[in-house]
Design a protein around this motif. Structure first.
Motif, short mmCIF file in Angstrom:
data_model
loop_
_atom_site.label_atom_id
_atom_site.label_comp_id
_atom_site.label_asym_id
_atom_site.label_seq_id
_atom_site.Cartn_x
_atom_site.Cartn_y
_atom_site.Cartn_z
N MET A 26 -12.59 0.65 -12.65
CA MET A 26 -11.16 0.99 -12.87
C MET A 26 -10.53 2.14 -11.82
N ALA A 27 -11.11 3.06 -11.43
CA ALA A 27 -10.64 3.94 -10.13
C ALA A 27 -10.25 3.12 -9.03
N TRP A 28 -11.10 2.16 -8.65
CA TRP A 28 -10.65 1.37 -7.53
C TRP A 28 -9.39 0.26 -7.84
N ARG A 29 -9.28 -0.19 -8.93
CA ARG A 29 -8.17 -0.80 -9.52
C ARG A 29 -6.77 0.02 -9.35
N MET A 30 -7.09 1.00 -9.83
CA MET A 30 -5.66 2.22 -9.93
C MET A 30 -5.50 2.47 -8.50
N VAL A 31 -6.45 2.68 -7.52
CA VAL A 31 -6.20 2.64 -6.04
C VAL A 31 -5.34 1.89 -5.54
N ILE A 32 -5.70 0.57 -5.69
CA ILE A 32 -5.35 -0.83 -5.20
C ILE A 32 -4.05 -0.86 -5.55
N GLU A 33 -3.72 -0.79 -7.12
CA GLU A 33 -2.42 -0.75 -7.51
C GLU A 33 -1.46 0.21 -6.73
N LEU A 34 -1.74 1.35 -6.58
CA LEU A 34 -0.78 2.33 -5.93
C LEU A 34 -0.46 2.04 -4.63
N VAL A 35 -1.46 1.54 -3.75
CA VAL A 35 -1.41 1.08 -2.43
C VAL A 35 -0.79 -0.08 -2.10
N SER A 36 -0.89 -0.99 -3.24
CA SER A 36 -0.20 -2.33 -3.03
C SER A 36 1.39 -2.35 -3.44
N GLY A 37 1.62 -0.91 -4.35
CA GLY A 37 3.01 -0.87 -4.38
C GLY A 37 3.78 -0.26 -3.26
N LEU A 38 2.86 0.81 -2.62
CA LEU A 38 3.43 1.24 -1.29
C LEU A 38 3.68 0.33 -0.30
N GLY A 39 2.61 -0.76 -0.11
CA GLY A 39 2.74 -1.66 0.83
C GLY A 39 3.84 -2.62 0.54
N ILE A 40 4.17 -3.07 -0.69
CA ILE A 40 5.29 -4.06 -0.85
C ILE A 40 6.23 -3.49 -0.91
N GLY A 41 6.56 -1.96 -1.13
CA GLY A 41 7.82 -1.36 -0.99
C GLY A 41 8.24 -1.54 0.61
N PHE A 42 7.28 -0.86 1.43
CA PHE A 42 7.32 -1.03 2.78
C PHE A 42 7.72 -2.10 3.24
N PHE A 57 19.70 -5.99 8.00
CA PHE A 57 20.83 -5.49 8.08
C PHE A 57 21.01 -4.26 9.01
N GLY A 58 19.99 -4.01 9.84
CA GLY A 58 20.06 -3.19 10.89
C GLY A 58 20.26 -1.80 10.63
N THR A 59 19.77 -1.26 9.41
CA THR A 59 19.76 0.24 8.98
C THR A 59 18.21 0.61 9.03
N GLN A 60 17.72 0.88 10.45
CA GLN A 60 16.38 0.98 10.51
C GLN A 60 15.42 1.98 9.41
N PRO A 61 15.55 3.21 9.45
CA PRO A 61 14.64 3.89 8.33
C PRO A 61 15.19 3.77 6.93
N PHE A 62 16.42 3.64 6.75
CA PHE A 62 17.06 4.10 5.50
C PHE A 62 16.41 3.17 4.31
N LEU A 63 16.68 1.86 4.20
CA LEU A 63 16.04 0.89 3.35
C LEU A 63 14.60 1.10 3.22
N MET A 64 13.99 1.23 4.39
CA MET A 64 12.52 1.23 4.37
C MET A 64 12.23 2.47 3.50
N LEU A 65 12.87 3.75 3.71
CA LEU A 65 12.35 5.04 3.06
C LEU A 65 12.42 4.56 1.37
N ILE A 66 13.65 3.99 1.20
CA ILE A 66 14.13 3.87 -0.14
C ILE A 66 13.19 2.90 -0.96
N PHE A 67 12.58 1.67 -0.44
CA PHE A 67 11.92 0.95 -1.23
C PHE A 67 10.46 1.56 -1.06
N VAL A 68 10.17 2.10 0.13
CA VAL A 68 8.68 3.13 0.07
C VAL A 68 8.62 3.91 -1.30
N PHE A 69 9.61 4.71 -1.51
CA PHE A 69 9.71 5.60 -2.73
C PHE A 69 9.56 4.49 -4.18
#
Length: 114
Positions: A44-60, A70-82
Protein backbone atom coordinates in the motif's frame (compact mmCIF):
# COMPACT_ATOMS: atom_id res chain seq x y z
CA UNK A 1 8.88 -49.72 24.37
CA UNK A 2 6.01 -47.22 24.16
CA UNK A 3 3.50 -49.72 22.83
CA UNK A 4 1.17 -51.73 24.96
CA UNK A 5 1.23 -55.50 25.04
CA UNK A 6 -1.30 -55.81 22.19
CA UNK A 7 0.82 -53.69 19.84
CA UNK A 8 -1.49 -50.65 20.04
CA UNK A 9 0.05 -47.21 20.62
CA UNK A 10 -0.58 -45.46 23.92
CA UNK A 11 -3.62 -43.15 23.46
CA UNK A 12 -2.43 -40.73 26.13
CA UNK A 13 0.89 -40.22 24.41
CA UNK A 14 -0.84 -39.79 21.05
CA UNK A 15 -3.17 -37.17 22.53
CA UNK A 16 -0.22 -35.34 24.06
CA UNK A 17 1.62 -35.44 20.74
CA UNK A 18 -1.41 -34.09 18.86
CA UNK A 19 -1.75 -31.30 21.40
CA UNK A 20 1.90 -30.32 21.01
CA UNK A 21 1.61 -30.40 17.22
CA UNK A 22 -1.46 -28.16 17.25
CA UNK A 23 0.32 -25.69 19.55
CA UNK A 24 3.33 -25.62 17.24
CA UNK A 25 1.10 -25.02 14.22
CA UNK A 26 -0.56 -22.09 15.97
CA UNK A 27 2.78 -20.50 16.85
CA UNK A 28 4.01 -20.92 13.27
CA UNK A 29 0.87 -19.34 11.77
CA UNK A 30 1.07 -16.16 13.85
CA UNK A 31 4.37 -14.85 12.38
CA UNK A 32 3.21 -15.66 8.86
CA UNK A 33 0.09 -13.56 9.35
CA UNK A 34 2.15 -10.69 10.74
CA UNK A 35 4.52 -10.92 7.79
CA UNK A 36 1.58 -10.92 5.38
CA UNK A 37 0.25 -7.80 7.07
CA UNK A 38 3.64 -6.12 6.74
CA UNK A 39 3.76 -7.00 3.06
CA UNK A 40 0.28 -5.61 2.51
CA UNK A 41 1.25 -2.38 4.25
CA UNK A 42 4.44 -2.09 2.20
CA UNK A 43 2.42 -2.75 -0.94
CA UNK A 44 0.00 0.00 0.00
CA UNK A 45 2.86 2.40 0.75
CA UNK A 46 4.44 1.76 -2.65
CA UNK A 47 1.06 2.20 -4.29
CA UNK A 48 0.68 5.61 -2.65
CA UNK A 49 4.16 6.70 -3.69
CA UNK A 50 3.53 5.61 -7.27
CA UNK A 51 0.21 7.47 -7.34
CA UNK A 52 1.88 10.65 -6.15
CA UNK A 53 4.81 10.42 -8.55
CA UNK A 54 2.60 9.52 -11.50
CA UNK A 55 0.40 12.55 -10.81
CA UNK A 56 3.49 14.75 -10.85
CA UNK A 57 4.81 13.11 -14.01
CA UNK A 58 1.55 13.40 -15.90
CA UNK A 59 1.17 17.03 -14.85
CA UNK A 60 4.73 17.77 -15.93
CA UNK A 61 4.20 16.07 -19.29
CA UNK A 62 0.98 17.91 -20.06
CA UNK A 63 2.43 21.25 -18.96
CA UNK A 64 5.65 20.78 -20.91
CA UNK A 65 3.73 19.75 -24.02
CA UNK A 66 1.40 22.73 -23.82
CA UNK A 67 4.34 25.06 -23.20
CA UNK A 68 6.02 23.71 -26.33
CA UNK A 69 2.86 24.26 -28.38
CA UNK A 70 2.03 27.74 -27.09
CA UNK A 71 5.56 28.98 -26.38
CA UNK A 72 4.90 29.88 -22.74
CA UNK A 73 7.93 28.01 -21.44
CA UNK A 74 7.69 27.57 -17.66
CA UNK A 75 4.19 28.93 -17.06
CA UNK A 76 1.89 26.02 -18.01
CA UNK A 77 4.41 23.44 -16.87
CA UNK A 78 4.40 24.88 -13.35
CA UNK A 79 0.62 25.08 -13.25
CA UNK A 80 0.17 21.49 -14.41
CA UNK A 81 2.89 20.18 -12.07
CA UNK A 82 0.95 21.65 -9.15
CA UNK A 83 -2.31 20.27 -10.52
CA UNK A 84 -0.67 16.86 -10.91
CA UNK A 85 0.64 17.08 -7.35
CA UNK A 86 -2.84 17.92 -6.09
CA UNK A 87 -4.35 15.03 -8.04
CA UNK A 88 -1.68 12.63 -6.74
CA UNK A 89 -2.26 13.71 -3.14
CA UNK A 90 -6.02 13.37 -3.57
CA UNK A 91 -5.71 9.82 -4.92
CA UNK A 92 -3.20 8.96 -2.21
CA UNK A 93 -5.54 10.20 0.52
CA UNK A 94 -8.42 8.23 -1.00
CA UNK A 95 -6.26 5.09 -0.91
CA UNK A 96 -5.40 5.76 2.73
CA UNK A 97 -9.10 6.19 3.55
CA UNK A 98 -9.91 2.90 1.81
CA UNK A 99 -7.18 1.17 3.81
CA UNK A 100 -8.54 2.62 7.05
CA UNK A 101 -12.06 1.44 6.21
CA UNK A 102 -10.79 -2.04 5.37
CA UNK A 103 -8.90 -2.25 8.67
CA UNK A 104 -11.97 -1.07 10.58
CA UNK A 105 -14.11 -3.72 8.87
CA UNK A 106 -11.54 -6.40 9.68
CA UNK A 107 -11.40 -5.29 13.31
CA UNK A 108 -15.20 -5.31 13.54
CA UNK A 109 -15.35 -8.77 11.99
CA UNK A 110 -12.71 -9.96 14.45
CA UNK A 111 -14.71 -8.66 17.41
CA UNK A 112 -17.90 -10.31 16.16
CA UNK A 113 -16.11 -13.62 15.74
CA UNK A 114 -15.05 -13.68 19.39
Amino acid sequence: MSEEVGGEPDPERLAALEKRLSQLKKTEEAPKRAADGDLRMADMAWRMVIELVSGLGIGFGIGYGLDAVFGTQPFLMLIFVFLGLAAGVKVMLRSAADLTKAQARAAAAGKEGK
